[in-house]
Design a protein around this motif. Structure first.
Motif, mmCIF file in Angstrom:
data_model
loop_
_atom_site.group_PDB
_atom_site.id
_atom_site.type_symbol
_atom_site.label_atom_id
_atom_site.label_comp_id
_atom_site.label_asym_id
_atom_site.label_seq_id
_atom_site.Cartn_x
_atom_site.Cartn_y
_atom_site.Cartn_z
ATOM 1 N N PHE A 138 0.807 -1.224 0.000
ATOM 2 C CA PHE A 138 0.000 0.000 0.000
ATOM 3 C C PHE A 138 0.837 1.271 0.000
ATOM 4 C CE2 PHE A 138 -2.696 -3.251 2.029
ATOM 5 C CZ PHE A 138 -3.650 -3.342 1.025
ATOM 6 N N GLU A 139 2.154 1.135 -0.156
ATOM 7 C CA GLU A 139 3.008 2.320 -0.232
ATOM 8 C C GLU A 139 2.563 3.157 -1.436
ATOM 9 O OE1 GLU A 139 7.707 3.529 -0.652
ATOM 10 O OE2 GLU A 139 7.175 1.485 -0.091
ATOM 11 N N GLY A 140 2.267 4.412 -1.202
ATOM 12 C CA GLY A 140 1.815 5.307 -2.259
ATOM 13 C C GLY A 140 0.352 5.149 -2.642
ATOM 14 N N ALA A 141 -0.398 4.350 -1.893
ATOM 15 C CA ALA A 141 -1.811 4.122 -2.223
ATOM 16 C C ALA A 141 -2.585 5.437 -2.248
ATOM 17 C CB ALA A 141 -2.442 3.164 -1.216
ATOM 18 N N ALA A 142 -3.549 5.492 -3.147
ATOM 19 C CA ALA A 142 -4.409 6.671 -3.272
ATOM 20 C C ALA A 142 -5.829 6.187 -3.550
ATOM 21 C CB ALA A 142 -3.911 7.567 -4.401
ATOM 22 N N GLY A 143 -6.749 7.122 -3.593
ATOM 23 C CA GLY A 143 -8.139 6.790 -3.881
ATOM 24 C C GLY A 143 -9.016 7.135 -2.701
ATOM 25 N N GLY A 144 -10.194 6.574 -2.700
ATOM 26 C CA GLY A 144 -11.139 6.827 -1.621
ATOM 27 C C GLY A 144 -12.540 6.461 -2.043
ATOM 28 N N GLY A 145 -13.500 6.941 -1.276
ATOM 29 C CA GLY A 145 -14.889 6.612 -1.561
ATOM 30 C C GLY A 145 -15.794 7.215 -0.511
ATOM 31 N N SER A 153 -28.931 0.150 18.279
ATOM 32 C CA SER A 153 -29.441 -0.111 19.620
ATOM 33 C C SER A 153 -29.246 -1.573 20.018
ATOM 34 C CB SER A 153 -30.933 0.244 19.699
ATOM 35 O OG SER A 153 -31.678 -0.552 18.782
ATOM 36 N N VAL A 154 -28.807 -2.403 19.089
ATOM 37 C CA VAL A 154 -28.623 -3.838 19.330
ATOM 38 C C VAL A 154 -27.304 -4.133 20.036
ATOM 39 C CG1 VAL A 154 -28.443 -6.094 18.204
ATOM 40 C CG2 VAL A 154 -30.057 -4.410 17.345
ATOM 41 N N ASP A 155 -26.277 -3.327 19.744
ATOM 42 C CA ASP A 155 -24.963 -3.538 20.352
ATOM 43 C C ASP A 155 -24.256 -2.191 20.498
ATOM 44 O OD1 ASP A 155 -23.655 -2.843 17.877
ATOM 45 O OD2 ASP A 155 -23.964 -4.875 17.173
ATOM 46 N N PRO A 156 -23.152 -2.157 21.223
ATOM 47 C CA PRO A 156 -22.454 -0.879 21.437
ATOM 48 C C PRO A 156 -21.433 -0.548 20.336
ATOM 49 C CG PRO A 156 -21.450 -2.592 22.765
ATOM 50 C CD PRO A 156 -22.626 -3.229 22.071
ATOM 51 N N ASN A 157 -21.456 -1.264 19.234
ATOM 52 C CA ASN A 157 -20.446 -1.132 18.191
ATOM 53 C C ASN A 157 -20.854 -0.154 17.094
ATOM 54 O OD1 ASN A 157 -18.906 -3.186 19.459
ATOM 55 N ND2 ASN A 157 -20.202 -4.719 18.491
ATOM 56 N N SER A 158 -19.864 0.243 16.313
ATOM 57 C CA SER A 158 -20.131 0.979 15.081
ATOM 58 C C SER A 158 -20.022 -0.011 13.927
ATOM 59 C CB SER A 158 -19.138 2.132 14.919
ATOM 60 O OG SER A 158 -17.799 1.673 14.919
ATOM 61 N N HIS A 159 -20.837 0.201 12.908
ATOM 62 C CA HIS A 159 -20.892 -0.714 11.765
ATOM 63 C C HIS A 159 -20.543 0.069 10.509
ATOM 64 C CE1 HIS A 159 -22.832 -3.829 14.217
ATOM 65 N NE2 HIS A 159 -23.286 -2.780 14.880
ATOM 66 N N HIS A 160 -19.591 -0.468 9.712
ATOM 67 C CA HIS A 160 -19.000 0.271 8.604
ATOM 68 C C HIS A 160 -19.113 -0.501 7.296
ATOM 69 C CE1 HIS A 160 -17.194 2.904 11.662
ATOM 70 N NE2 HIS A 160 -17.127 1.778 12.354
ATOM 71 N N HIS A 161 -19.552 0.193 6.251
ATOM 72 C CA HIS A 161 -19.711 -0.384 4.913
ATOM 73 C C HIS A 161 -19.170 0.656 3.937
ATOM 74 C CE1 HIS A 161 -22.357 -3.105 7.072
ATOM 75 N NE2 HIS A 161 -22.910 -2.027 7.580
ATOM 76 N N TRP A 162 -17.977 0.399 3.407
ATOM 77 C CA TRP A 162 -17.275 1.382 2.586
ATOM 78 C C TRP A 162 -17.182 0.905 1.145
ATOM 79 C CZ3 TRP A 162 -12.535 3.935 5.298
ATOM 80 C CH2 TRP A 162 -12.948 4.467 6.533
ATOM 81 N N LYS A 163 -17.370 1.844 0.216
ATOM 82 C CA LYS A 163 -17.205 1.555 -1.215
ATOM 83 C C LYS A 163 -16.449 2.713 -1.844
ATOM 84 C CE LYS A 163 -21.160 -1.404 -1.941
ATOM 85 N NZ LYS A 163 -22.365 -1.653 -2.720
ATOM 86 N N GLY A 164 -15.568 2.342 -2.780
ATOM 87 C CA GLY A 164 -14.808 3.357 -3.501
ATOM 88 C C GLY A 164 -13.808 2.690 -4.420
ATOM 89 N N THR A 165 -12.671 3.343 -4.605
ATOM 90 C CA THR A 165 -11.593 2.792 -5.426
ATOM 91 C C THR A 165 -10.262 2.981 -4.693
ATOM 92 O OG1 THR A 165 -11.256 4.873 -6.611
ATOM 93 C CG2 THR A 165 -12.759 3.262 -7.617
ATOM 94 N N ILE A 166 -9.312 2.107 -5.024
ATOM 95 C CA ILE A 166 -7.969 2.212 -4.492
ATOM 96 C C ILE A 166 -6.984 2.084 -5.647
ATOM 97 C CG2 ILE A 166 -7.863 -0.250 -3.923
ATOM 98 C CD1 ILE A 166 -6.099 0.581 -1.496
ATOM 99 N N THR A 167 -5.983 2.948 -5.651
ATOM 100 C CA THR A 167 -4.933 2.901 -6.660
ATOM 101 C C THR A 167 -3.653 2.457 -5.974
ATOM 102 O OG1 THR A 167 -5.983 4.669 -7.903
ATOM 103 C CG2 THR A 167 -3.653 4.242 -8.374
ATOM 104 N N ILE A 168 -3.092 1.318 -6.426
ATOM 105 C CA ILE A 168 -1.896 0.739 -5.823
ATOM 106 C C ILE A 168 -0.974 0.217 -6.922
ATOM 107 C CG2 ILE A 168 -2.942 0.121 -3.615
ATOM 108 C CD1 ILE A 168 -3.379 -2.695 -4.670
ATOM 109 N N LYS A 169 0.278 -0.040 -6.535
ATOM 110 C CA LYS A 169 1.231 -0.680 -7.442
ATOM 111 C C LYS A 169 0.927 -2.170 -7.452
ATOM 112 C CE LYS A 169 4.885 2.576 -6.305
ATOM 113 N NZ LYS A 169 6.162 2.745 -5.626
ATOM 114 N N LYS A 170 0.978 -2.766 -8.588
ATOM 115 C CA LYS A 170 0.782 -4.220 -8.696
ATOM 116 C C LYS A 170 2.095 -4.929 -8.806
ATOM 117 C CE LYS A 170 -3.308 -5.903 -8.500
ATOM 118 N NZ LYS A 170 -3.687 -6.761 -7.485
#
Length: 170
Positions: A138-145, A153-170
């Motif tokens: 992930f060195e130099g990774a870019a992007g986002g979303g 109210s069911v639990d004390p947690n936060s729930h996360h669902h992320w969508k976007g793009t990531i630019t990385i070296k292959k």
């Protein structure tokens, strides 16, 4: 004949240069993870936040990112601002092989729920996230979303669902 040899050598050198380069790719990024609020600092102990924020929050999370594997990580940010505002986070994800992906996000937490949220959602936020490099693959990774996150109210947690793009070296 001399021109032919120069052309062949030139093509060979270009081939070598291209085969040694690290191509950069942009791929879809999708992650689902659950966070545990591990520290909320308020009152006199609150330092490092602008006056508009009344707390500092730390969340440890765990989940998966499609095509990238299991993730753990931490959000650290000033919050409890006007109209649910929270400051840009200083955050990272760590993947199975130990590579880290750095990112930030900011916005505001909205009380209630959207029509497409489960009945037990008590507050939510849909804000931009931005990748800011990382370590290893992930060195130099870019992007986002965009985040699609909520508390319940069911639990004390936060729930996360992320969508976007990531630019990385292959």
């Amino acid at each position: 004949m001399k021109t032919f040899k120069i052309t062949v050598k030139s093509v060979f050198i270009i081939f070598l240069l291209l085969s040694c380069s690290n191509p950069i790719v942009t791929e879809p990024f999708e992650a689902n993870f659950t966070g545990e609020y591990v520290n909320i600092i308020t009152g006199e102990e609150l330092t490092g936040c602008d006056d508009e924020f009344e707390c500092h929050v730390e969340v440890a999370f765990e989940g998966t990112a499609a095509n990238l594997g299991h993730i753990t990580g931490v959000f650290s940010f000033c919050a409890c601002g006007p109209n649910g505002k929270y400051a840009p986070t200083k955050s990272f994800m760590v993947f199975d092989k130990g590579d880290s992906l750095f990112f930030t996000c900011h916005g505001k937490v909205i009380e209630g729920r959207l029509v497409d949220h489960p009945e037990y959602v008590t507050s939510y936020w849909k804000d931009p996230f931005i990748f800011q490099g990382g370590t290893g693959r992930f060195e130099g990774a870019a992007g986002g979303g965009t985040t699609d996150d909520y508390n319940s109210s069911v639990d004390p947690n936060s729930h996360h669902h992320w969508k976007g793009t990531i630019t990385i070296k292959k």
